[in-house]
Design an enzyme around this catalytic site. Sequence first.
Site, PDB file in Angstrom:
ATOM      1  N   HIS A 170       0.830  -1.218   0.000  1.00  0.00           N
ATOM      2  CA  HIS A 170       0.000   0.000   0.000  1.00  0.00           C
ATOM      3  C   HIS A 170       0.863   1.265   0.000  1.00  0.00           C
ATOM      4  O   HIS A 170       0.429   2.310   0.471  1.00  0.00           O
ATOM      5  CB  HIS A 170      -0.959   0.032   1.189  1.00  0.00           C
ATOM      6  CG  HIS A 170      -1.705  -1.247   1.385  1.00  0.00           C
ATOM      7  ND1 HIS A 170      -2.933  -1.498   0.823  1.00  0.00           N
ATOM      8  CD2 HIS A 170      -1.374  -2.377   2.062  1.00  0.00           C
ATOM      9  CE1 HIS A 170      -3.345  -2.711   1.157  1.00  0.00           C
ATOM     10  NE2 HIS A 170      -2.409  -3.278   1.899  1.00  0.00           N
ATOM     11  N   SER A 291      14.252  21.882 -15.855  1.00  0.00           N
ATOM     12  CA  SER A 291      13.023  22.624 -16.087  1.00  0.00           C
ATOM     13  C   SER A 291      13.400  23.966 -16.679  1.00  0.00           C
ATOM     14  O   SER A 291      14.436  24.535 -16.338  1.00  0.00           O
ATOM     15  CB  SER A 291      12.305  22.809 -14.749  1.00  0.00           C
ATOM     16  OG  SER A 291      11.465  23.931 -14.807  1.00  0.00           O
ATOM     17  N   LYS A 297      15.357  21.883 -10.582  1.00  0.00           N
ATOM     18  CA  LYS A 297      14.736  20.602 -10.955  1.00  0.00           C
ATOM     19  C   LYS A 297      15.639  19.711 -11.798  1.00  0.00           C
ATOM     20  O   LYS A 297      16.364  20.153 -12.663  1.00  0.00           O
ATOM     21  CB  LYS A 297      13.453  20.862 -11.768  1.00  0.00           C
ATOM     22  CG  LYS A 297      12.345  21.517 -11.004  1.00  0.00           C
ATOM     23  CD  LYS A 297      11.542  20.559 -10.146  1.00  0.00           C
ATOM     24  CE  LYS A 297      10.835  19.477 -10.912  1.00  0.00           C
ATOM     25  NZ  LYS A 297       9.585  19.926 -11.494  1.00  0.00           N
ATOM     26  N   GLU A 304       9.701   8.340 -16.974  1.00  0.00           N
ATOM     27  CA  GLU A 304       8.341   8.865 -17.185  1.00  0.00           C
ATOM     28  C   GLU A 304       7.832   8.508 -18.584  1.00  0.00           C
ATOM     29  O   GLU A 304       6.674   8.141 -18.770  1.00  0.00           O
ATOM     30  CB  GLU A 304       8.312  10.387 -17.002  1.00  0.00           C
ATOM     31  CG  GLU A 304       8.413  10.809 -15.543  1.00  0.00           C
ATOM     32  CD  GLU A 304       8.466  12.323 -15.404  1.00  0.00           C
ATOM     33  OE1 GLU A 304       7.419  12.928 -15.173  1.00  0.00           O
ATOM     34  OE2 GLU A 304       9.551  12.910 -15.549  1.00  0.00           O
TER      35      GLU A 304
END
Length: 476
Positions: A170, A291, A297, A304
């Site tokens: 979980h 970024s 970043k 991804e």
Amino acid sequence: MKFLNRESYTVVEKDNKTWSGRFNEPVSELVQRYTASVGFDHKLAEYDIQGSLAHARMLAATGNISAADLAAIEKGMAQIRDEIEKGVFDWQLEREDVHLNIEQRLTALVGDAGKKLHTARSRNDQVATDIRLYLRAAIDDIIGLIRALQHALLDLAEQHADTIMPGFTHLQVAQPIAFGHHLLAYQEMLQRDTQRLQDCRKRVNQLPLGAAALAGTSYPIDRASVARELGFDGICRNSLDAVSDRDFAIEFCACAALLMTHLSRLSEELILWMSPAFGFIQLADRFCTGSSIMPQKKNPDVPELVRGKTGRINGHLVALLTLMKSQPLAYNKDNQEDKEPLFDTVDTLRDTLRIYADMLTGLHVNQAAMRQAALRGYATATDLADYLVKKGVPFRDAHEIVAQAVRFAENKRCDLSDLSLAELHQFSNVIETDVFQVLTLEGSLQSRDHPGGTAPRQVRLAISQAREALGSRDND
Ligand code: ARG
């Protein structure tokens, strides 16, 4: 091969011939574009040539064409192969697909012998053969790439057989595990992916040629010799089935969807672990981007995209299933739509597997952060319960005792292993000093010492077994 897009092949409008004497008018340019497949099926050219050569040799051996015709066909095909390789082959939209482009070029080069090649054959059995040859090569390539990825995974697992991280259920800290053990879970998934592809290959590797348009052919042919020459395991037994079903391609896309699903799960984990909230890993810079607005970043773009491209691979599977459903026997032009999803699936898998092996090799692991996270989540609570059970406490009671101890530690803002014996005695008087061995992360791991368990000894054993099953990396 020269890159082709919908605009880059020659359209000979003035010379837009009718199909044959039966047709009164040529198709419009739009219809020509709509029905043509050469813009993508040129990818099958090499397999089309191999299939045609095997067919021509069989035609000569069975007396359907002369030895001189065969020699002319072989010579013409050699030149066509060369033109395609050099990128100078003149692909023409008017010639609809890869098959007619090659056949008509052959006839232009060698005359009547070229026109005889299509004896005892239809584009229906021809295209089915080409796709099977293409897919067989793709499967072999992909299996090799999975193996290379598995080697990278096993190397990383070996470096981290003792590295402790929290195992999750979980996405909540559950029990401590070895990072190497976690990676080995993916090794198993990839192993099954390979087995599925190997099994799929058996059904791909059957020869359709000889089925002709749908019913077989009246010429004396020798299908077995064509199968042998092209390396097929056997022949498709029913001519209608041979030209019409694409279940082998669907099956491959299902294997691909599962493989991508596994890589997508690992990608999701890499993305989470790289977030500063976890801080477990860093991907090498070559797999990340910055970024344009936030200078701090570093984004895990590659995992991804793997996760994102899984959507497109699943989509291709559904596209092919939908394409096939409701088609009456035998061949229908619908089947021309099988190629783009199939090609894109193969290309995406190839790139993904290659990138992934490299990405794992350059992975930096922050062992201290993993350990800290395992300590923060009371990961050894189950070990304390098991300890109580071994001292005679019924499991359900032990569960409750540990729940209270965890609550106490939570209030004190410390780990279970930081509690004193006196503090632990509040919850159960069977607890003795030996409890501290099971409350440590190392003790917890080591106690799971059976095949499939996370004890570092078992992780190392599993790695060597996996290496043996995989064979040496020189075979890649
Ligand atoms: N381009 C076609 C395909 O990909 C080849 C087979 C065409 N056969 C036919 N009867 N129109 O399926």
